[in-house]
Structure formats: structure tokens, C-alpha cells
Enzyme design. Structure first.
Site, PDB file in Angstrom:
ATOM      1  N   ARG B 287       0.866  -1.185   0.000  1.00  0.00           N
ATOM      2  CA  ARG B 287       0.000   0.000   0.000  1.00  0.00           C
ATOM      3  C   ARG B 287       0.894   1.223   0.000  1.00  0.00           C
ATOM      4  O   ARG B 287       1.446   1.608   1.033  1.00  0.00           O
ATOM      5  CB  ARG B 287      -0.881  -0.014   1.256  1.00  0.00           C
ATOM      6  CG  ARG B 287      -2.120   0.859   1.171  1.00  0.00           C
ATOM      7  CD  ARG B 287      -2.733   1.045   2.547  1.00  0.00           C
ATOM      8  NE  ARG B 287      -1.965   2.019   3.308  1.00  0.00           N
ATOM      9  CZ  ARG B 287      -1.904   2.081   4.638  1.00  0.00           C
ATOM     10  NH1 ARG B 287      -2.535   1.207   5.384  1.00  0.00           N
ATOM     11  NH2 ARG B 287      -1.188   3.019   5.230  1.00  0.00           N
ATOM     12  N   HIS B 291      -4.010   4.721   4.093  1.00  0.00           N
ATOM     13  CA  HIS B 291      -5.083   3.726   4.053  1.00  0.00           C
ATOM     14  C   HIS B 291      -6.272   4.241   3.235  1.00  0.00           C
ATOM     15  O   HIS B 291      -6.848   3.521   2.427  1.00  0.00           O
ATOM     16  CB  HIS B 291      -5.532   3.407   5.472  1.00  0.00           C
ATOM     17  CG  HIS B 291      -6.767   2.581   5.547  1.00  0.00           C
ATOM     18  ND1 HIS B 291      -6.776   1.244   5.262  1.00  0.00           N
ATOM     19  CD2 HIS B 291      -8.048   2.912   5.847  1.00  0.00           C
ATOM     20  CE1 HIS B 291      -8.011   0.783   5.388  1.00  0.00           C
ATOM     21  NE2 HIS B 291      -8.803   1.773   5.741  1.00  0.00           N
ATOM     22  N   TYR B 300       2.721   6.908  11.482  1.00  0.00           N
ATOM     23  CA  TYR B 300       3.144   5.579  11.920  1.00  0.00           C
ATOM     24  C   TYR B 300       4.126   4.888  10.983  1.00  0.00           C
ATOM     25  O   TYR B 300       4.608   3.801  11.293  1.00  0.00           O
ATOM     26  CB  TYR B 300       1.914   4.672  12.124  1.00  0.00           C
ATOM     27  CG  TYR B 300       1.000   4.578  10.917  1.00  0.00           C
ATOM     28  CD1 TYR B 300       1.307   3.738   9.849  1.00  0.00           C
ATOM     29  CD2 TYR B 300      -0.175   5.328  10.841  1.00  0.00           C
ATOM     30  CE1 TYR B 300       0.473   3.654   8.748  1.00  0.00           C
ATOM     31  CE2 TYR B 300      -1.017   5.245   9.745  1.00  0.00           C
ATOM     32  CZ  TYR B 300      -0.696   4.409   8.694  1.00  0.00           C
ATOM     33  OH  TYR B 300      -1.511   4.327   7.603  1.00  0.00           O
TER      34      TYR B 300
HETATM   35  C1  LIG Z   1     -14.692  -5.504  11.614  1.00  0.00           C
HETATM   36  C2  LIG Z   1     -13.916  -4.277  11.325  1.00  0.00           C
HETATM   37  N1  LIG Z   1     -13.016  -3.846  12.209  1.00  0.00           N
HETATM   38  C3  LIG Z   1     -12.301  -2.730  11.989  1.00  0.00           C
HETATM   39  C4  LIG Z   1     -12.464  -2.016  10.846  1.00  0.00           C
HETATM   40  C5  LIG Z   1     -11.650  -0.729  10.590  1.00  0.00           C
HETATM   41  N2  LIG Z   1     -10.725  -0.945   9.479  1.00  0.00           N
HETATM   42  C6  LIG Z   1     -11.025  -0.557   8.230  1.00  0.00           C
HETATM   43  S1  LIG Z   1      -9.854  -1.006   7.113  1.00  0.00           S
HETATM   44  C7  LIG Z   1      -8.918  -1.742   8.317  1.00  0.00           C
HETATM   45  C8  LIG Z   1      -7.624  -2.406   7.957  1.00  0.00           C
HETATM   46  C9  LIG Z   1      -7.805  -3.467   6.930  1.00  0.00           C
HETATM   47  O1  LIG Z   1      -6.562  -3.994   6.569  1.00  0.00           O
HETATM   48  P1  LIG Z   1      -6.413  -5.068   5.416  1.00  0.00           P
HETATM   49  O2  LIG Z   1      -7.392  -6.166   5.630  1.00  0.00           O
HETATM   50  O3  LIG Z   1      -4.990  -5.453   5.328  1.00  0.00           O
HETATM   51  O4  LIG Z   1      -6.870  -4.325   4.092  1.00  0.00           O
HETATM   52  P2  LIG Z   1      -6.182  -3.100   3.368  1.00  0.00           P
HETATM   53  O5  LIG Z   1      -6.855  -1.861   3.894  1.00  0.00           O
HETATM   54  O6  LIG Z   1      -4.742  -3.123   3.673  1.00  0.00           O
HETATM   55  O7  LIG Z   1      -6.472  -3.296   1.934  1.00  0.00           O
HETATM   56  C10 LIG Z   1      -9.516  -1.602   9.563  1.00  0.00           C
HETATM   57  C11 LIG Z   1      -8.946  -2.079  10.840  1.00  0.00           C
HETATM   58  C12 LIG Z   1     -13.427  -2.489   9.943  1.00  0.00           C
HETATM   59  N3  LIG Z   1     -13.669  -1.859   8.808  1.00  0.00           N
HETATM   60  N4  LIG Z   1     -14.122  -3.602  10.199  1.00  0.00           N
END
Ligand SMILES: Cc1ncc(C[n+]2csc(CCOP(=O)(O)OP(=O)(O)O)c2C)c(N)n1
Ligand SMILES: Cc1ncc(C[n+]2csc(CCOP(=O)(O)OP(=O)(O)O)c2C)c(N)n1
Ligand SMILES: [Mg+2]
Ligand SMILES: [Mg+2]
Lengths: 331, 403, 331, 403
Positions: B287, B291, B300
Site C-alpha cells: 500500500r 489507508h 506511523y
Molecule cells: C470488523 C472491522 N473492524 C475494523 C475495521 C476498521 N478498518 C477498516 S480497514 C482496516 C484495515 C484493513 O486492513 P487489510 O485487511 O490489510 O486491508 P487493506 O486496507 O490493507 O487493503 C480496519 C482495521 C473495519 N472496517 N471492520
């Protein structure tokens, strides 16, 4: 009640559920059943008994032990066009699936702007009375009534169990179908054979009366009915409503009755605070304010987890209901 | 098909110890799940490994460019306050487009929230996508969801959900349903490496493993879950090895190598279609940006750790590959970028012509197939209230931006 | 209000939450914070900013992405004697932890006959108003108020955020602490420095009045307050209550006020059906029946998921509250 | 330490195919996680592998016998209607007692619902346990829970919960807390192979893997989750290999071999205490009886499949082992069984002397540290109501037994 228009058979609630599933699965090849122990075993309460034999393991599926998996998989099936009927072995074990139910099932149609539908029937035995302690006795209906997008149906009798389950399966929306396991076998009655559906959203006046309206559903309807019969001995004339469906709610039936009686008592097993009785109370005082001659009373489970040994003391049984009926009418 | 050691810092071994040796004798992640590649860093590739026609290759490059430019433009539009939020895929285009390209038209795709390139590839009009970002009257989901939470039924593209990993069992259910109905359909679920920690990942892969459901699990391992690095997400050396827990196939590919991703996903699809069950495909990518538009990664993540990955940009790699094959010259690239830019600008202009808000009644649409009395009553009362003079808008009360 | 007895500083709610965590962590080495992004990053809303620097990664823990893991781990920590303060990044994402919360956290003391305690504070930003659509706007308080064994606290101001969070951390019972993210930064006010606790379970009369009682909490208290100020211009004299804690509930304060005014309007963001407003309505009509001069009105979120574009239309903002105040007083 | 191939029918390989070979090159469950044993089927063992003193060995055998006889007696009592429900561990005694024995007094144990032998080993009075089965006034959990849902704080034995797998993250949290406090404590969580499908299994192992939490995950793979056989529970060949998904240590042992279980759990505890992180220990055993007194396994499991496992009874094996070492003669065994019988009967008699119901006020105790006004009001009203003449009991209305 007029005689049933077709051949009927005496069944208990489990048999009626089983019959509804069988008839609907014959009627519609897209209906599938999935859950823990539902296949070969036919369910720990035997509600799905014989279905795998008749419809095969493709349509009656034993899943791994994961409620979020069961409901999550059912979502995908529903999106693709099946009509899944997942079983949660006990309503107490529905919480691992809470995210799938609240955030996915309930919102899928809405969030896709109507492009996708997510109809399914989540069946679960609920309620106390079988000495199951707080993990085999919960009545979690209020959590789901509070969640827009879900319907919540709770039959009290075998006939309703069959007719409402059939309608739930044909319904385009997701339905939580809570089965009163306390009277799974004890409640017996004539049930029409073959295809039979009762519309969802209509309450039933099971006893006409003019002094006080007594509202209940599921297993507690039986206690309410019993209390009303006792009340009669005291010349207390009680109108009893079996709601049958909490969402959609037959508010008209309630308002009509309370406007007539001026008094209402609501019974449910779930803990009192924020139970569905609260919503009913709020609606009644909104709509029947000027008719009300006494505060609406709630006779409910206590604000504690469901106990093991003292379950008969915990449950809002007929004596407690009767006491409330007396108080409300003497107010 | 080359196999190279993964040297990404986030996938480094978390310290060796006696217990680890004892743990899984004979199991070594690097040899069990070698990082598969087709294109070398310089874009060169063994011709035998290239399984697309020249026009197909160029078309995929065009989509990568469109995807990247769309993300950049939308991030800018969010800064200008023209849209409320954006979440894109800068750096992950090869993973997303390569895997999408491997699927058949009848297949169902279950996105996380970065796969906008995939839905565009499958025919969602760009203008409709932009309407979703605006949440306006042209939005196919009626302004019900945040930007980037599109759904597109005509392409069997499911509805984006914020809760992480929920789409994984959905993909399993859909594929299972297709098998029950006798349809030749394989579904694909995209998710991040963060999602592998979630309950629904576990359930989805386990159900699919037991019943050999025809589904492809495609993990975009982009190194980060918001601020949480890959090695704080799970103790396993690779994501691919999680396949072992479910008795399913696993593969690990260079996620910045579109051809490698395409190949791996095709293999996975073939396995699924042949009744051999699901595959977990780990695409190792990165990434490159925050985010989402709500995030500021400087809090971070030092810029240095990103630098090496910027040099592995999947679009640059694809471009070098095409150049080496004589399929792209500078002038072509300029033309491709110009065309993408115009497509994007046209879509924005068209989308912005729609009324900025859906009609008030849409707020109650789709909760149920038919509104219940509550929705009808509440809408009627709201219409009545809105007829009244409103107090001045108090948006100034709230300044919390969505993270 | 009398002047604060100690040095105070102007803070917003995030700063007040951060300050409470810091002060309590200094005060008690057993307090630990865990959740997604809470460590190095300091939380997506920055509520835990700087805590890992001060207290180390041992006490401010970045977890994998799993709400059931976060709460489940916190249970073990609590049993062993720590006081965990898990953060759920958005209240909307609390549902994967629902089973741990409803079946474990809420019941652990009870089911072990008091042998074990499971005190923890589950913090979560909640509510709409930041253009977050239905997955970043939910107000799930009613689910938890319905679950016996849990306390539910919702501050509306920075001072309360600090004082109530400190009390929640010192409380022996599990507390759900919902932070109104709509006013996370917008609500500013003097907050006492250092150790500062406000008892849980006391509502606050933030405006005295005699015509109608207006009850709210969290972000909606600000709308209620605004509506009351507008009402004053119409010579409508509104008493405003900020509940601050839904469980335990300060029923005395409510009953006292409604017995005085004879009228009540309740405001909440959550969907109306089975929201906490239903329980309040039920309690008020039970206790104040003879004082009531009009039906209790609820001004709430609609029975739909929380929409994205039309969120200002969805939220029960001051104009809608004002309309209800007028209707109730003119009844 | 011998390694033998697992030939249990439920753990059989679920069909080979090309995809599987492709999946995890170099990974072979049998060689990675060989089934470890100490005792041969006939009870013979290499003396070097036996790490307990003779009295310790005999004491463990006595406990196995007590555990078995307790289960048998309680199943009978349930049939007589003297207790409402029972769930025991017939066939799994070696797994439960061997692992419990490996832990230190300061360690915390997180049971599923079959580990009654373990809490008795750690000092819960048998009478108190029987009071729990009766849910009477002597029940340490105040009649709040079903039978077999004991909790025993003095032994750091956590509270049994019905929801499957919830105790797994609890064990992680407790061990983590101990590390934070600087205590030398390792926690252990027991669970069935069915529990490995649950969300909390995944979360617990993953959290522990990332943070190297000192915890032992002990899976009683008894082949069944009520009616669901092991191979419908998960597609993986072994449970132990699920460790790979979390980057933690895994071991697979013969769960009917008390000494092998003890050894494996000791190794796991040592790893944990040394900061090397958690271990997933799979004990391959078998549920010889119904799931609980509510279950009738004939509806889903032919007697034949159980037969081979009856011949592997862990108590018979331990007895043969002791006999071979000259530690047990027929007369000793009779004495041991008599002693166990009397302990059980005495406990039952003592327990049955307690009032059959806890005082009514206990129903509201422990919901909160101090009752709120709701509990106080509700109790007051209930006391008032119970003062009134009750209607006849309507228990005849309900005949549904708990499954
Ligand atoms: C159940 C839940 N917990 C927390 C979140 C908040 N949140 C949104 S994106 C994210 C990180 C996701 O990381 P990843 O699965 O690696 O996907 P990426 O964003 O890197 O594509 C979090 C913690 C959420 N959307 N859903
Ligand atoms: C969350 C949840 N779902 C379902 C159940 C019902 N249930 C009780 S025991 C059991 C099977 C457990 O199997 P396993 O984990 O293998 O343990 P075993 O009983 O074999 O020791 C099931 C499905 C439950 N208790 N909790
Ligand atoms: Mg990621
Ligand atoms: Mg088992």
C-alpha cells in the site's frame, strides 16, 4: 374458529416445523437447510429429521461449528438466488453470527440500492423452561427487532409454526424465526397437511375480553392463556393477543384492543430492560393515551442472566401474570 | 515461472528458535510457497510464460493507468471537498486487475473496498462509479453507502461492505449455491492481509475446505492494515501457508506482477472448476499511500520503508514489459494517459450534473422489499417536517473527519 | 454550576478521553489499553495518542484485526486482575465481539457465582454526523442496555468524558463507554486536570424548566440543548436532562422531572423501534402515569440503516426536536 | 518417543488430487506432525520415556479410575432424574488428566466442559462438584449454571461456558496479563476439535502467535462434535497443522496415552515459559459415549465405528502399563475402584444433604458487583409474589429435554 378447510393432522411444534420445511423444500428447489447437526442427525431437537434422506446432502448441509460461517455462507447463497434456511442450534448461540446478521443480512438490500436481495430464514429454538441455564434459554428477540431490515416471527402453536415458517420461507426479506422450545413437544394441535401459509404480520386474538388486553408471543402465550383462564374464575375478563410476528408488528390489532379495554399487560421471557415489551408500551401510550386507565404493565424475565435452578421462579409464569392483571384492572 | 525469495521487510522471519524447528518438521514456508513471478524487475519475461495476446496485454495496461489516474484524481477531489471520502489501490493495481482478468463473465466477485478497477473492467460505467463517490441521485446504491462502497449487479459484482472479511463467506455461499444449481461458476473474494485475522476469514476458508467449494480466496497482502504492519497481524511467515490449516491449496505470488497474479488466479479458478476445491492466493504487494483519504501514514510509517516499494511499482513494471515486447512506445503511453484523463474528466462532469441528493424517499427504500408501517409513517412525518422552515444548518458543530 | 475546585484546561472530548486514560494508567499499573491501531498510531481518532510512548507497548497494545479477539483477550486479562480498556475502532464494528460481550463479559461474574470478576471498559466512538454511512455511524447502545451484567455510559461533554471514563475504569463491572464522535472535537470545555472522577449513574439537569422534560445523551444532548434554546424564543420552557449513563439509569431524576412537567420528549440517534427511548417511555408511564398530560414523544433515528447522503435528514436534529416539543406541550 | 501413523478413520486423508500436491510442496502432515506415543498398545514403554515416579503414576491411574466411575455414576443419576444433565469424558481421561498434570499450581486452566477430572485433581472437593450437578444451595456457582459448568477460583480453574471456544482467547489474555505483571504463569485452554472451527479459536491462536503469549492450546480431538465427524469439521488432515497458520509450534500425540500427553504438554509449557510462544497440542482420542446425557449417538453413529476405539481405552492402557512395571496387581485395582466408589457415594450423600434450591435472592447476585435498582426492585416484588398462594406447578406443560 371455522373448521380447517383441508385435511389436518395432530402435530407438535417440532413436527410442524419439520413438515413446513419438507413441504417448502418440495415446492421450491431453491430452499436449502444448513447448520450444525441438521443433516444426518436431523438436528439436536430433530426438527430437520429425514430431510437429508429426502433432499440429499446437497440441500441439507451439516456445517462446521461456526455460526458466523453458517449465516455468512447463507448470505452468499441468498445473493445467488437460493433460499437458505440456516439453523442456529440454540438462540443463545446466535451471537457469533451477530455481525453477519446486523451488518450484512439486515443491510444487504438497502446498501446495494436494491440490486441484491438477501432473503433467508434463520431458525432458532429460543427461551427457557427446559432446565438449560443461561446458555440454553435466552430470548434474544429484541436485539433483532431493533435491527432495521430484519423480520422477527415467533409462533406459539403448531399450526402457526407451520404456516408462519412457510410464509417466512417465501418472504423476500430475511426473517428470524424463533421457535419456543419449551413447548416444542408439549404444544399439540391440528395442522393442515400439504402447502399451508399464514400471512406474517397479523396478530391473533385468542381470547376476547373487555377489561384488559394481555399481549404475549411464543412460549409465554401459553402462560398468558393460562393466566387469562385463571382470571376468568375471578370474573376478570381478559382479551389475549398472540402477536406471532414482532416485526412486522400488527399495531392495529393492539390499538383496537387497548382502546377497547383501556388496560394492557405485556408478557415476555427476555429481561425486562429494553425488551420488546418496552417498545410495545411506548407504542401503546403513543396511540392509546386517552383510552388508558392504568399504566401498562410488563411481566417479564428479570434483569439477570437466565438462572439454572430457579428457572421456574425466573419465568413470568401465570401466577405473576395474574397478579399483574389484578393490579392493572384495580388501578 | 521463476521463484524468488521474498525479501520484503514486512514478511521477514520473526526470529528463529528451537520451538519453531520442532514445530513443523519438513515445513519451510519459502520452499512450500515460493514467491512466483513472471516478469523480472526490469520487465523482461520468458515468452513461454506470457499467455495473453498483445492487444489483451495493452488493454490491461490501459486499465492499470486508468485505475491509477482515477485514484489520484479522486484523492485530489476529496481534498477539494468535492467528495467526502476515497479509498483506492495505488500500488495494488496488478493484484486487483490481474486477478479480475482471470475470472469468467459468469463468475461472481466479492470485493473488499479497493477493487474499483475490477468493477470498471467488468463494465460498470465510470460515470456511475463517480455518482457513488458523490452519493448523488445517480448513485446506483441510492446514496445509502459511503463513497467507494459500490455494488454492480450486471457484472455479478457484490456490494462493498466496510466490516472487514464479511464478504469471504459470502463468496463461499454463492459458489456453493452455483454448484447446487449446477452452474459453472467460480466466485472470488478479495481481502487484505489484515482480514485474515477476522472470524469470517476463518469460517469462509474452513467451510470451503470441507465442502470443496469452487471459490478463489485472493489476499492482497499490502503490508499494512491501516497502521498495523503485517508482522503484528499474524505470526505466520506467509499468508499462503494459512491454506494448510484448511487443507486447501495455497499459492504465493508477486502481487506487483500482473502476469503472475493472472496465472495464479487462473490456476486457482481451474482447480475450483474441476472440483478440486478452493485456493488461497497470496499476492505480495504494497500500500504505497495512506489507508484512505482520512489517513495520514506519516504518523506511523516512515517514508523510507515505502521507498523500496515505490521502485517496484506494478505499472512501471508492466510498462517496461510492454516496451520490451515492442508493444508500447512513449507516444502510446502519452496517448493512453490522455485518453484515461479525458474519460475520467468526462465521467466527473457527467456525474456532477446529477442532483446532489437522492430524493428523500430513497432513505426508506430497500430496508425491506416493501416498507413496513414504520418506514411509511416516518417518511410521511419527515416530509411534513421538511415542509417547515428549517433552523440554520449546524454543520459547523461537527468537525470530526472520518478516519 | 459552582466553579471547578481545581485547575482546569480547555479540552475537546478526544483530549479528555486521552487525559482520563493517561491519568488512570498512571494511577493504576493494572490498566492496559488494547485495540486496532491504538498503539504506535494512537488510534484512528487519536484518542490513545502518546500512551504507548509513556506506558510502553506492554500496556498499550496493537492487536490483530479481530474484535472477538480483542474483547476475548481482555476477558482473560480482567480475570487475571488487570483492568483492560479495549477500544473498538467504531461502534459499528462491535458486532464480531457480540458473543464475547453478551455471553462472556456480561455473565462471567454471575456464572461463576461471584468467584471471578470481569471488569473492563470497552470504549467505542459511536453515532453519526461525520458522513460515515451505516458502517461508521451506528448507535448500538440499546443492544447492551438489554444485556444484564453490563453498564452503559455515554458522555456528552469533555468534562463528563474524562470524569465518567475514570469512574468506568475504576468500576468493578464491565462498562460499555460510547463516545459521541460527532462532537469529538467540536465539544470543548473546561476539564479538571489530574485525577478526576464523576460517579456513574447520575443524570444531569442541564437546563431547568417546567413545561416539558427533554431527555437525551451523547451527541444528541447537544441537539436537545439547541432545541431547548430555540424553544425559549417561543416561550416554551424546557427542562433538559443529560442522562450520561443509561445503565445504571438515574430513574429518580427522570421521575422527579416528569412529575413536575407532566410531559416528556426523548431523543436518540438509534433507530426508534426497541431503542432505549422505548424503555424510558415504558418506565416513565409506569412511574408517572397520573402526572402525564401528553403521550411521551420519541424523536429518533428512523427504522432504516444510517444513510450516507441524507444523514442530516436522518439525524433527530433540533428542528425535529422542537416540533415534538411543540406538539407535546400543545397536546 | 515413538512415532506411528494415525490410522483413525476420522483422520483419514480426504482424497488426493493434483491441487493438493501443488498446494504445499514439502509439507506432509504425517511427517511434520507424527503421532507421538510413549506407551505401546499393550502398555509397554521404553523406561527412558517415563518421567514420573511410581507413586505419581499410580496416583494418576487412581484419578483416571475416579473420573471414569464418576462419569458412569452421574450418567446413571441423570437417567434416574436425580440430576438434570451430565457431560463427561469417557475415553478422554488420558488427554484431560495427562495435560492437567503437566501444569504448575500457579497456572490457570480454561476448561471446555469435560475437564471435571482436572478440577478435581487440583483440589475442588468432589462434594462441591456434585452440588454443582444438583444446582443446590452448596453449588459454588449458586445454581446459576447448568450441571458440569463449574468454576473453582482456588485452583485457578476458570468458569465453564457453553458457547464453544470462548475460553481460548481468555486463556491468551490471562497468560498475557501474567507476563505483563511479571508472573511465572502459563495458561492452558482445553477445547474439542469442533471448537477449532469457531471464531475464538482463530483469534486466540493468532493473537498468541503474534505476541508469543505463554499459553498451551490443548485440543481434545475426540472425533466428533455432537453428530458431526472430524472430517466434516475441517479439511485439514490433522488439527496440529493448524499451528502453521499462526506461526506457532504444533504437536500431535496419541490422546489415549497419558504419558505422551503429559510429555507434550510439558514441552509446550516449557516453550511458553521460555518465551518461545504458544503450542497447539492435538491429542487424538475418541468420544466413546454420547455427546452428553441429552444425546443418543445411535441416530448418527453406528456402533461398529466405535468398537476399535473401545479397544484403545486409555485406562486399560494405563493399567497394562502399571502392571508391566509391577506397580499394580488385581487386588490393587479392586481396592482403587472401591475407594473411588466410596468417595463418589460419600460426595453424593453429602451433596444431597444441601437444600435443593439456593435462596431466591441468589438469583440476583453477581449480575453486578452491587445490584442496581432493577435487581433490587425485581427481587422485592418476587419475594412478595412468592408469598402469595402459587398456582399448581405446570411443569407437565413442557417435556422437551435438553439435547
Ligand atoms: C470488523 C472491522 N473492524 C475494523 C475495521 C476498521 N478498518 C477498516 S480497514 C482496516 C484495515 C484493513 O486492513 P487489510 O485487511 O490489510 O486491508 P487493506 O486496507 O490493507 O487493503 C480496519 C482495521 C473495519 N472496517 N471492520
Ligand atoms: C457457539 C456454539 N455453537 C453451538 C453449540 C452447541 N454445541 C455444544 S457442544 C457442540 C460440539 C462441540 O464439539 P467439540 O468442540 O469437538 O467438543 P466435544 O464435545 O467433542 O468435546 C456443539 C455444536 C455451542 N455450545 N456453542
Ligand atoms: Mg493490508
Ligand atoms: Mg469433539
Amino acid at each position: 374458529m371455522p373448521p380447517l378447510p383441508r385435511p389436518a393432522r395432530v402435530m407438535n411444534i417440532i413436527q410442524a416445523v419439520n413438515d413446513a420445511l419438507r413441504v417448502e423444500m418440495r415446492r421450491d428447489r431453491d430452499v436449502v437447510v444448513l447448520g450444525e447437526d441438521v443433516g444426518k442427525f436431523g438436528g439436536v431437537f430433530r426438527a430437520t429429521q429425514g430431510l437429508q434422506e429426502e433432499f440429499g446432502a446437497n440441500r441439507v448441509i451439516d456445517t462446521p461449528l461456526s455460526e458466523n460461517g453458517i449465516v455468512g455462507t447463507a448470505v452468499g447463497m441468498a445473493l445467488y438466488g437460493l433460499k437458505p434456511v440456516p439453523e442456529i442450534q440454540f438462540a443463545d448461540f446466535i451471537f457469533p453470527a451477530m455481525d453477519q446478521i446486523v451488518n450484512e443480512v439486515a443491510k444487504y438490500r438497502y446498501r446495494s440500492g436494491g440490486q441484491y436481495a438477501c432473503g433467508m430464514v434463520i431458525r432458532a429454538p429460543y427461551g427457557g423452561g427446559i432446565r438449560g441455564g443461561h446458555y440454553h434459554s435466552q430470548s434474544p428477540e429484541a436485539y433483532f427487532v431493533h435491527t432495521a431490515g430484519l423480520k422477527v416471527v415467533v409462533p406459539a402453536t403448531p399450526e402457526d409454526a407451520k404456516g408462519l415458517l412457510a410464509s417466512a420461507i417465501r418472504d423476500p426479506d430475511p426473517v428470524l424465526f424463533f421457535e419456543p422450545k419449551r413447548v416444542y413437544r408439549a404444544a399439540k394441535g391440528d395442522v393442515p397437511e400439504g402447502e399451508y401459509a399464514i400471512p406474517i404480520g397479523k396478530a391473533k386474538v385468542t381470547r376476547a375480553g373487555h377489561q384488559v388486553t394481555l399481549i404475549a408471543w411464543g412460549a409465554m402465550w401459553h402462560e398468558a392463556d393460562r393466566a387469562a383462564r385463571e382470571a376468568e374464575k375471578e370474573a376478570l375478563d381478559v382479551e389475549v393477543l398472540d402477536l406471532r410476528s414482532l416485526q412486522p408488528l400488527d399495531l392495529d390489532a393492539i390499538v383496537t384492543s387497548v382502546n377497547k379495554t383501556g388496560r394492557a399487560v405485556i408478557v415476555h421471557e427476555a429481561p425486562r430492560t429494553c425488551g420488546f415489551g418496552a417498545e410495545l408500551t411506548a407504542l401503546i401510550q403513543e396511540r392509546c393515551f386517552l383510552s388508558l386507565e392504568a399504566p401498562i404493565a410488563r411481566v417479564t424475565g428479570f434483569d439477570t442472566p437466565f438462572p439454572y435452578t430457579l428457572e421456574n421462579e425466573y419465568l413470568p409464569r401465570a401466577p405473576r401474570i395474574l397478579k399483574a392483571l389484578r393490579e392493572v384492572t384495580r388501578y | 515461472m521463476r521463484r524468488e525469495r521474498d525479501v520484503s521487510p514486512v514478511n521477514r522471519r520473526r526470529g528463529g528458535d528451537g520451538a519453531q524447528a520442532d514445530q513443523a518438521r519438513g515445513f519451510d514456508a519459502e520452499s512450500a510457497f515460493p514467491l512466483r513471478r513472471v516478469m523480472r524487475d526490469d520487465g523482461s519475461a520468458d515468452p513461454a510464460d506470457v499467455k495473453l495476446s498483445d492487444p489483451e496485454l495493452v488493454a490491461l495496461y490501459e486499465l492499470m493507468v486508468l485505475n491509477r489516474m482515477l485514484d489520484e484524481r479522486m484523492i485530489a477531489m476529496q481534498r477539494q471537498g468535492r467528495i467526502g471520502f476515497y479509498i483506492g489501490s495505488i500500488g495494488e493495481e496488478a493484484t486487483i486487475l490481474g486477478s479480475a482478468r482471470a475470472m469468467e463473465p459468469q463468475d461472481w466477485l466479492f470485493p473488499s473496498y479497493r477493487e474499483h478497477g475490477a468493477v470498471l473492467m467488468r463494465g460498470m460505467p465510470l460515470e456511475t462509479f463517480v455518482c457513488n463517490l458523490l452519493g448523488n441521485a445517480g448513485d446506483a446504491v441510492l446514496g445509502h453507502q459511503m463513497p467507494c462502497h459500490e455494488a454492480w449487479r450486471p457484472a455479478n459484482f457484490a456490494s462493498v461492505s466496510s466490516p472487514i472479511a464479511t464478504q469471504i463467506p459470502h463468496a463461499v455461499g454463492a459458489a456453493w449455491a452455483a454448484r447446487i444449481k449446477g452452474d459453472d461458476m467460480v466466485s472470488l473474494a478479495w481481502f487484505g492481509e489484515g482480514a485474515t485475522s477476522a472470524a469470517d476469514f476463518h469460517a469462509g476458508l474452513n467451510f470451503a475446505g470441507v465442502h470443496k467449494v469452487p471459490v478463489v480466496f485472493l489476499c492482497r497482502n499490502n503490508g499494512w492494515a491501516i497502521s498495523v504492519p503485517r508482522d503484528v497481524q499474524t505470526g505466520s511467515e506467509t499468508i499462503a501457508q494459512k491454506a494448510i490449516a484448511y487443507g486447501i491449496a495455497g499459492e504465493r505470488v508477486d502481487g506487483n506482477d500482473l502476469l503472475a497474479v493472472l496465472d495464479a488466479t487462473r490456476r486457482a479458478r481451474a482447480r475450483a472448476a474441476a472440483g478440486e476445491g478452493p485456493t488461497l492466493v497470496e499476492c505480495v504487494t504494497y500500500r504505497l499511500e495512506g489507508h484512505s483519504t482520512s489517513d495520514d501514514p506519516r504518523a506511523y510509517r516512515p517514508a523510507e520503508v515505502v521507498e523500496p516499494w515505490r521502485r517496484k511499482d506494478p505499472i512501471a513494471r508492466m510498462r517496461a514489459f510492454l516496451e520490451k515486447r515492442g508493444l508500447l512506445r512513449d507516444a502510446d503511453d502519452t496517448r493512453i494517459r490522455d485518453a484515461a484523463k479525458h474519460r475520467i474528466l468526462d465521467a466527473i462532469h457527467a456525474a456532477e450534473r446529477e442532483p446532489p441528493k437522492p430524493e428523500i424517499g430513497t432513505m426508506f427504500e430497500g430496508v425491506y422489499a416493501e416498507p413496513l408501517w414504520q418506514q411509511r409513517e416516518q417518511l410521511a412525518r419527515l416530509r411534513d417536517e421538511l415542509g417547515q422552515p428549517e433552523l440554520p444548518d449546524d454543520d459547523e458543530d461537527t468537525d470530526t473527519a472520518l478516519p
